[in-house]
Design an enzyme around this catalytic site. Structure first.
Site, PDB file in Angstrom:
ATOM      1  N   SER A  10     129.020  49.712  46.469  1.00 35.58           N
ATOM      2  CA  SER A  10     128.636  49.288  47.813  1.00 35.58           C
ATOM      3  C   SER A  10     129.161  47.877  48.074  1.00 35.58           C
ATOM      4  O   SER A  10     130.064  47.413  47.381  1.00 35.58           O
ATOM      5  CB  SER A  10     127.109  49.356  47.966  1.00 35.58           C
ATOM      6  OG  SER A  10     126.740  49.223  49.316  1.00 35.58           O
ATOM      7  N   ASN A  11     128.612  47.203  49.052  1.00 33.32           N
ATOM      8  CA  ASN A  11     129.014  45.828  49.382  1.00 33.32           C
ATOM      9  C   ASN A  11     127.807  45.114  49.997  1.00 33.32           C
ATOM     10  O   ASN A  11     126.808  45.767  50.325  1.00 33.32           O
ATOM     11  CB  ASN A  11     130.219  45.860  50.345  1.00 33.32           C
ATOM     12  CG  ASN A  11     129.875  46.568  51.637  1.00 33.32           C
ATOM     13  OD1 ASN A  11     129.076  46.088  52.422  1.00 33.32           O
ATOM     14  ND2 ASN A  11     130.456  47.744  51.848  1.00 33.32           N
ATOM     15  N   PRO A  12     127.861  43.792  50.145  1.00 34.49           N
ATOM     16  CA  PRO A  12     126.648  43.059  50.564  1.00 34.49           C
ATOM     17  C   PRO A  12     126.379  43.024  52.066  1.00 34.49           C
ATOM     18  O   PRO A  12     125.588  42.190  52.526  1.00 34.49           O
ATOM     19  CB  PRO A  12     126.901  41.639  50.051  1.00 34.49           C
ATOM     20  CG  PRO A  12     128.354  41.534  49.807  1.00 34.49           C
ATOM     21  CD  PRO A  12     128.966  42.881  49.824  1.00 34.49           C
TER      22      PRO A  12
END
Ligand code: C5P
Length: 226
Positions: free
Chosen positions: A32-34
């Site tokens: 995923s990513n932030p």
């Protein structure tokens, strides 16, 4: 914005995507990513305040749902793609602010893999480019807006994506500046239009940036509505 002009075509449908996607490897691990989803949620709120009917397709994030907005929760890029396609046809304004994972893993496990079972390398498959697909289906009345997170040549790289994805506008932000973007409450963006127009929106809360984005793209809706 002039309500008399909007009234001609009410309800104006706005479809927005927000947040990250999660690409599961097994039952506890994912890619995923932030992305916090704050920009997309601010846009949904601003569009609702302007009398639009808003559908928000949201990846997994920790934000209160905006009042009066239909929220569709998704996790993976494929789920987000399906939800965007399902609501695309009815939408007049489509804003893709989600940070979609570009890849998912080839093999996934429904249960937790042990340390020893976990593969030493992961084979990745490219996820569909949702925005690019929507760009190929865009009708003459629809306004399509994308986002571009860039670390260098911000305006040039975003302008290239605007063309490649057949967008009307792209919102570019410089992710090399840690003070803004992704998880921050504030942002500073360049808004680039298909007609070569470019606005800079200086550092402000995402709620204000959202309103300024809607103001800047408003003439494009008017043009397309006639
Ligand atoms: O090409 P890049 O990923 O930088 O483009 C960013 C824009 O494309 C964003 O609007 C993002 O929501 C969208 N995107 C997408 N599907 C992907 C990757 C990005 O819709 N797989």
């Amino acid at each position: 914005m002039s309500p008399s002009i909007l009234n001609k075509k009410l309800p104006f449908h706005c479809l927005i995507s927000a947040g990250p996607t999660r690409e599961w490897i097994d039952s506890v691990r994912f890619i995923s990513n932030p992305s916090s989803g704050k920009m997309g949620f601010a846009l949904a709120r601003a569009a609702k305040e302007r009398g639009m009917q808003v559908t928000l397709v949201s990846g997994p994030i920790q934000l209160a749902k905006p009042e009066g907005v239909k929220v569709i929760d998704v996790e993976t890029a494929l789920e987000m793609h399906r939800a965007m396609e399902d609501h695309f046809q009815k939408a007049d304004l489509i804003i893709m602010s989600a940070a979609v994972s570009d890849h998912r893993t080839e093999l996934t496990s429904k249960r937790k893999m042990s340390k020893d079972e976990f593969p030493k390398s992961l084979n990745l498959i490219k996820n569909p480019d949702i925005l690019k697909t929507l760009g190929t289906k865009k009708k003459s009345h629809q306004v399509l807006v994308g986002f571009a997170a860039e670390s260098h040549n911000v305006v040039e790289s975003a302008a290239k994506k605007l063309k490649q994805k057949n967008l009307d506008w792209i919102v570019a932000n410089d992710i090399s500046n840690k003070e803004i973007g992704f998880c921050s409450d504030q942002n500073e963006v360049h808004l680039i239009g298909a007609k070569g127009n470019c606005h800079q929106i200086s550092l402000a809360d995402k709620g204000i940036i959202a309103k300024e984005i809607l103001d800047a793209i408003y003439p494009t809706w008017l043009e397309k509505a006639h």
